[in-house]
Design a protein around this motif. Structure first.
Motif, PDB file in Angstrom:
ATOM      1  N   ARG A 178       0.801  -1.225   0.000  1.00 17.80           N
ATOM      2  CA  ARG A 178       0.000   0.000   0.000  1.00 17.80           C
ATOM      3  C   ARG A 178       0.831   1.271   0.000  1.00 17.80           C
ATOM      4  NH1 ARG A 178      -4.699   0.217   4.281  1.00 17.80           N
ATOM      5  NH2 ARG A 178      -4.960   2.234   3.257  1.00 17.80           N
ATOM      6  N   PRO A 179       1.950   1.357   0.750  1.00 18.76           N
ATOM      7  CA  PRO A 179       2.721   2.602   0.742  1.00 18.76           C
ATOM      8  C   PRO A 179       3.299   2.984  -0.626  1.00 18.76           C
ATOM      9  CG  PRO A 179       3.308   1.240   2.635  1.00 18.76           C
ATOM     10  CD  PRO A 179       2.469   0.392   1.731  1.00 18.76           C
ATOM     11  N   ARG A 180       3.339   2.041  -1.575  1.00 19.00           N
ATOM     12  CA  ARG A 180       3.964   2.303  -2.865  1.00 19.00           C
ATOM     13  C   ARG A 180       2.952   2.514  -3.993  1.00 19.00           C
ATOM     14  NH1 ARG A 180       9.029  -1.360  -4.104  1.00 19.00           N
ATOM     15  NH2 ARG A 180       9.356   0.446  -5.443  1.00 19.00           N
ATOM     16  N   LEU A 181       1.674   2.508  -3.677  1.00 16.75           N
ATOM     17  CA  LEU A 181       0.675   2.524  -4.739  1.00 16.75           C
ATOM     18  C   LEU A 181       0.689   3.807  -5.552  1.00 16.75           C
ATOM     19  CD1 LEU A 181      -2.353   0.729  -3.057  1.00 16.75           C
ATOM     20  CD2 LEU A 181      -0.605  -0.212  -4.563  1.00 16.75           C
ATOM     21  N   ALA A 182       0.965   4.948  -4.942  1.00 15.09           N
ATOM     22  CA  ALA A 182       1.020   6.202  -5.700  1.00 15.09           C
ATOM     23  C   ALA A 182       2.143   6.151  -6.739  1.00 15.09           C
ATOM     24  CB  ALA A 182       1.213   7.386  -4.754  1.00 15.09           C
ATOM     25  N   GLU A 183       3.280   5.605  -6.350  1.00 15.75           N
ATOM     26  CA  GLU A 183       4.412   5.440  -7.271  1.00 15.75           C
ATOM     27  C   GLU A 183       4.043   4.487  -8.413  1.00 15.75           C
ATOM     28  OE1 GLU A 183       8.512   2.826  -7.082  1.00 15.75           O
ATOM     29  OE2 GLU A 183       7.719   3.686  -5.231  1.00 15.75           O
ATOM     30  N   TRP A 184       3.361   3.402  -8.093  1.00 15.47           N
ATOM     31  CA  TRP A 184       2.953   2.443  -9.121  1.00 15.47           C
ATOM     32  C   TRP A 184       1.948   3.060 -10.076  1.00 15.47           C
ATOM     33  CZ3 TRP A 184       1.946  -2.875  -6.330  1.00 15.47           C
ATOM     34  CH2 TRP A 184       3.129  -3.266  -5.663  1.00 15.47           C
ATOM     35  N   ARG A 185       1.013   3.849  -9.533  1.00 10.67           N
ATOM     36  CA  ARG A 185       0.014   4.476 -10.391  1.00 10.67           C
ATOM     37  C   ARG A 185       0.678   5.412 -11.399  1.00 10.67           C
ATOM     38  NH1 ARG A 185      -5.420   4.869 -10.082  1.00 10.67           N
ATOM     39  NH2 ARG A 185      -5.427   3.963  -7.988  1.00 10.67           N
ATOM     40  N   GLU A 186       1.711   6.122 -10.960  1.00 12.51           N
ATOM     41  CA  GLU A 186       2.405   7.023 -11.874  1.00 12.51           C
ATOM     42  C   GLU A 186       3.124   6.241 -12.972  1.00 12.51           C
ATOM     43  OE1 GLU A 186       3.564  10.352 -13.772  1.00 12.51           O
ATOM     44  OE2 GLU A 186       2.074  10.153 -12.160  1.00 12.51           O
ATOM     45  N   ARG A 187       3.710   5.116 -12.631  1.00 10.22           N
ATOM     46  CA  ARG A 187       4.362   4.275 -13.642  1.00 10.22           C
ATOM     47  C   ARG A 187       3.329   3.790 -14.668  1.00 10.22           C
ATOM     48  NH1 ARG A 187       8.946   0.257 -14.037  1.00 10.22           N
ATOM     49  NH2 ARG A 187       9.810   1.255 -12.177  1.00 10.22           N
ATOM     50  N   TRP A 188       2.157   3.383 -14.192  1.00 11.69           N
ATOM     51  CA  TRP A 188       1.079   2.963 -15.082  1.00 11.69           C
ATOM     52  C   TRP A 188       0.645   4.101 -15.987  1.00 11.69           C
ATOM     53  CZ3 TRP A 188      -4.076   4.848 -14.163  1.00 11.69           C
ATOM     54  CH2 TRP A 188      -5.015   4.350 -15.069  1.00 11.69           C
ATOM     55  N   ARG A 189       0.513   5.294 -15.440  1.00 10.37           N
ATOM     56  CA  ARG A 189       0.088   6.441 -16.254  1.00 10.37           C
ATOM     57  C   ARG A 189       1.084   6.737 -17.361  1.00 10.37           C
ATOM     58  NH1 ARG A 189      -1.930   9.918 -11.047  1.00 10.37           N
ATOM     59  NH2 ARG A 189      -4.157   9.385 -11.185  1.00 10.37           N
ATOM     60  N   ARG A 190       2.383   6.667 -17.020  1.00  2.49           N
ATOM     61  CA  ARG A 190       3.411   6.950 -18.024  1.00  2.49           C
ATOM     62  C   ARG A 190       3.549   5.831 -19.039  1.00  2.49           C
ATOM     63  NH1 ARG A 190       6.657   7.930 -13.461  1.00  2.49           N
ATOM     64  NH2 ARG A 190       7.888   6.116 -14.063  1.00  2.49           N
ATOM     65  N   GLY A 191       3.127   4.610 -18.676  1.00  4.67           N
ATOM     66  CA  GLY A 191       3.319   3.449 -19.528  1.00  4.67           C
ATOM     67  C   GLY A 191       2.054   2.962 -20.188  1.00  4.67           C
ATOM     68  N   ALA A 192       1.388   2.000 -19.555  1.00  6.42           N
ATOM     69  CA  ALA A 192       0.243   1.340 -20.186  1.00  6.42           C
ATOM     70  C   ALA A 192      -0.883   2.309 -20.509  1.00  6.42           C
ATOM     71  CB  ALA A 192      -0.269   0.226 -19.279  1.00  6.42           C
ATOM     72  N   GLU A 193      -1.194   3.233 -19.591  1.00  7.11           N
ATOM     73  CA  GLU A 193      -2.268   4.187 -19.877  1.00  7.11           C
ATOM     74  C   GLU A 193      -1.893   5.086 -21.045  1.00  7.11           C
ATOM     75  OE1 GLU A 193      -5.267   6.989 -17.354  1.00  7.11           O
ATOM     76  OE2 GLU A 193      -3.128   7.450 -17.154  1.00  7.11           O
ATOM     77  N   ALA A 194      -0.639   5.574 -21.056  1.00  6.59           N
ATOM     78  CA  ALA A 194      -0.199   6.436 -22.149  1.00  6.59           C
ATOM     79  C   ALA A 194      -0.197   5.693 -23.477  1.00  6.59           C
ATOM     80  CB  ALA A 194       1.197   6.986 -21.849  1.00  6.59           C
ATOM     81  N   ALA A 195       0.184   4.403 -23.454  1.00  6.65           N
ATOM     82  CA  ALA A 195       0.186   3.624 -24.694  1.00  6.65           C
ATOM     83  C   ALA A 195      -1.226   3.469 -25.240  1.00  6.65           C
ATOM     84  CB  ALA A 195       0.811   2.250 -24.440  1.00  6.65           C
ATOM     85  N   ALA A 196      -2.183   3.165 -24.358  1.00  2.00           N
ATOM     86  CA  ALA A 196      -3.569   3.023 -24.800  1.00  2.00           C
ATOM     87  C   ALA A 196      -4.120   4.351 -25.306  1.00  2.00           C
ATOM     88  CB  ALA A 196      -4.424   2.485 -23.656  1.00  2.00           C
ATOM     89  N   ALA A 197      -3.793   5.432 -24.608  1.00  2.00           N
ATOM     90  CA  ALA A 197      -4.274   6.748 -25.036  1.00  2.00           C
ATOM     91  C   ALA A 197      -3.698   7.133 -26.396  1.00  2.00           C
ATOM     92  CB  ALA A 197      -3.903   7.800 -23.991  1.00  2.00           C
ATOM     93  N   ALA A 198      -2.433   6.757 -26.646  1.00  4.86           N
ATOM     94  CA  ALA A 198      -1.815   7.069 -27.934  1.00  4.86           C
ATOM     95  C   ALA A 198      -2.550   6.369 -29.070  1.00  4.86           C
ATOM     96  CB  ALA A 198      -0.345   6.666 -27.916  1.00  4.86           C
ATOM     97  N   THR A 199      -2.931   5.110 -28.863  1.00  2.00           N
ATOM     98  CA  THR A 199      -3.686   4.400 -29.892  1.00  2.00           C
ATOM     99  C   THR A 199      -5.034   5.079 -30.132  1.00  2.00           C
ATOM    100  OG1 THR A 199      -2.644   2.295 -29.341  1.00  2.00           O
ATOM    101  CG2 THR A 199      -4.724   2.193 -30.535  1.00  2.00           C
TER     102      THR A 199
END
Length: 242
Positions: A178-199
């Motif tokens: 739980r203490p790391r979830l904000a960091e993980w969410r940011e990694r997701w935003r820069r990666g998988a979410e950004a990739a899907a948004a680009a498509t």
């Protein structure tokens, strides 16, 4: 792999995945089986593309215990919550595909330690950390010790009578991260979410008859940034950002 933005918002590996090359440990455990450290991921799926050797992956979920044989050409994958233990029968080598820009090797993994080591992040870290500045032989000693400790908890979960021990481990794992979830969410935003948004943006532009973004096409290549790191399942060749 790292992902800098381009005209369509994403320039990393397809889908925001990451890659590492894995040589599975050939260290025997006290059950006579050679292999890696059992663990689960909480937010990431992971896939194995077997490139050499022979072995298997043992998995434990609420559906039960399974063994999946691994040989060259096999592609096997599993979703979050799957406890998995790699078994090396003959020089097993794998290319690992990881969701969320390599998050499984950057924190999204909890080893199946006995419950007393899962009480808080500090206790867990003390039992699992491999000191970065330790000599090579010391790193191996730490890696083997944490593997064997995780096997204690893993055997208890496999032999449990009923679902509660596995559910308790899953709850403890969720609390640990739980203490790391904000960091993980940011990694997701820069990666998988950004990739899907680009498509999505590309599809929108094509619907408008706008193909101008194709003029900004790029080619990228990388060599591993580190070789032979002590991972959970074996020695890893890793890439930048993984």
């Amino acid at each position: 792999m790292s992902a800098g933005p381009d005209s369509t918002g994403f320039a990393g590996l397809p889908g925001g995945v990451a890659v590492s090359h894995l040589s599975v440990y050939d260290w025997p455990a006290d059950d006579g089986v050679c292999g890696g450290t059992p663990h689960l991921h909480l937010t990431c799926s992971e896939a194995y593309v077997v490139t050499g050797g022979r072995g298997s992956v043992q998995t434990l979920t609420t559906s039960g215990y399974e063994v999946t044989p691994l040989a060259p050409g096999t592609v096997a994958w599993f979703t979050p919550g799957t406890i998995h233990r790699l078994v090396n029968e003959d020089d097993l080598r794998i290319t690992v595909l990881m969701q969320n820009s390599g998050l499984p090797e950057a924190g999204d993994a909890v080893l199946t330690l006995p419950p007393k080591y899962l009480t808080d992040p500090e206790t867990y870290a003390a039992a699992t950390v491999i000191p970065a500045d330790a000599p090579e032989e010391e790193k191996e000693r730490f890696a083997r010790a944490r593997r064997d400790l995780a096997l204690e908890g893993y055997r208890t979960l496999r032999e449990a009578d009923g679902p509660e021990p596995l559910a308790a481990f899953q709850r403890a794992a969720a609390e640990l991260v739980r203490p790391r979830l904000a960091e993980w969410r940011e990694r997701w935003r820069r990666g998988a979410e950004a990739a899907a948004a680009a498509t999505g943006e590309q599809l929108d532009r094509l619907e408008r008859g706008d193909a101008s973004y194709l003029a900004d096409a790029v080619v990228r290549a990388e060599q591993p940034s580190a070789y032979g790191k002590f991972g959970m399942c074996g020695r890893l060749d890793v890439y930048r950002g993984a």
